[in-house]
Structures are given as structure tokens and as C-alpha cells.
Design a protein around this motif. Structure first.
Motif, PDB file in Angstrom:
ATOM      1  N   MET A   1       3.850  22.107  43.385  1.00 30.15           N
ATOM      2  CA  MET A   1       4.998  23.127  43.773  1.00 30.15           C
ATOM      3  C   MET A   1       5.771  21.485  44.281  1.00 30.15           C
ATOM      4  N   LYS A   2       6.705  21.392  43.947  1.00 26.43           N
ATOM      5  CA  LYS A   2       8.108  20.062  43.760  1.00 26.43           C
ATOM      6  C   LYS A   2       8.881  20.684  44.705  1.00 26.43           C
ATOM      7  N   ILE A   3       9.297  20.106  45.780  1.00 28.43           N
ATOM      8  CA  ILE A   3      10.303  20.247  46.262  1.00 28.43           C
ATOM      9  C   ILE A   3      11.304  19.125  46.391  1.00 28.43           C
ATOM     10  N   THR A   4      12.474  20.403  46.067  1.00 21.98           N
ATOM     11  CA  THR A   4      13.947  19.141  46.577  1.00 21.98           C
ATOM     12  C   THR A   4      14.829  19.729  46.957  1.00 21.98           C
ATOM     13  N   ASN A   5      15.934  19.727  46.498  1.00 16.08           N
ATOM     14  CA  ASN A   5      17.149  19.654  47.819  1.00 16.08           C
ATOM     15  C   ASN A   5      17.655  21.325  47.729  1.00 16.08           C
ATOM     16  N   LYS A   6      16.887  22.236  46.800  1.00 17.61           N
ATOM     17  CA  LYS A   6      17.597  23.724  46.894  1.00 17.61           C
ATOM     18  C   LYS A   6      16.087  24.639  47.045  1.00 17.61           C
ATOM     19  N   THR A   7      15.247  24.244  47.445  1.00 15.99           N
ATOM     20  CA  THR A   7      14.319  24.409  47.928  1.00 15.99           C
ATOM     21  C   THR A   7      14.365  24.935  49.438  1.00 15.99           C
ATOM     22  N   THR A   8      14.041  26.316  49.529  1.00 13.36           N
ATOM     23  CA  THR A   8      13.843  27.071  50.662  1.00 13.36           C
ATOM     24  C   THR A   8      12.562  26.749  51.676  1.00 13.36           C
ATOM     25  N   LEU A   9      13.161  26.822  53.247  1.00 13.27           N
ATOM     26  CA  LEU A   9      12.528  26.612  54.381  1.00 13.27           C
ATOM     27  C   LEU A   9      11.466  27.517  53.673  1.00 13.27           C
TER      28      LEU A   9
ATOM     29  N   LEU B   1      12.111  14.779  51.530  1.00 16.97           N
ATOM     30  CA  LEU B   1      11.713  14.877  50.459  1.00 16.97           C
ATOM     31  C   LEU B   1      10.884  14.287  50.466  1.00 16.97           C
ATOM     32  N   LYS B   2      10.871  13.701  50.123  1.00 23.03           N
ATOM     33  CA  LYS B   2       9.852  12.018  50.155  1.00 23.03           C
ATOM     34  C   LYS B   2       8.654  12.078  50.553  1.00 23.03           C
ATOM     35  N   GLU B   3       8.384  12.197  52.247  1.00 20.82           N
ATOM     36  CA  GLU B   3       7.267  12.596  52.663  1.00 20.82           C
ATOM     37  C   GLU B   3       7.041  14.239  52.699  1.00 20.82           C
ATOM     38  N   LEU B   4       7.748  15.359  52.345  1.00 25.26           N
ATOM     39  CA  LEU B   4       7.472  16.558  52.573  1.00 25.26           C
ATOM     40  C   LEU B   4       6.704  16.683  51.058  1.00 25.26           C
TER      41      LEU B   4
END
Length: 64
Positions: free
Chosen positions: A1-9, A59-62
Motif C-alpha cells: 500500500m502506498k501511503i499518501t497525505n490522505k492516508t489515515t493513521l 511519507l518518504k520514510e513510511l
């Protein structure tokens, strides 16, 4: 899964090692008792904006 600024915690914390990355980058929600009740609504982009955190770095680290 790619994490973006809209991804929930909630979804981010399902990832192995995500809690460590968030904590290291100063995301206060990880240890906040109130945030635990709304993890499914808190988006990482909004949190970074609210607390002045470096969204791109997180985001880069996640997404490593």
C-alpha cells in the motif's frame, strides 16, 4: 500500500515499523489518548499541517 497525505493513521499504523517512523518525526497523535478514538479519521497530511511537520520526509520514510 502506498501511503499518501490522505492516508489515515489507522491504515498507516497497520504497517510494520510505522509507529517508530511517526514517533521519530514528532507526530504527537501516536501517543495521544484522544487520537486513539479517531485514528480512522486523522489523515497524515492534516496532522503534518496542524503541527508543522515535514510531510514529504515522513511519507518518504513510511513508503520505504
Amino acid at each position: 500500500m502506498k501511503i499518501t497525505n490522505k492516508t489515515t493513521l489507522e491504515k498507516i499504523l497497520d504497517q510494520k515499523g510505522a509507529e517508530e517512523v511517526l514517533g521519530k518525526n514528532g507526530v504527537p497523535c501516536v501517543s495521544c489518548p484522544m487520537a486513539k478514538m479517531e485514528m480512522d479519521q486523522l489523515k497524515i497530511g492534516d496532522i503534518c499541517k496542524m503541527y508543522g511537520l515535514n510531510l514529504e520526509k515522513i511519507l518518504k520514510e513510511l513508503n520505504k
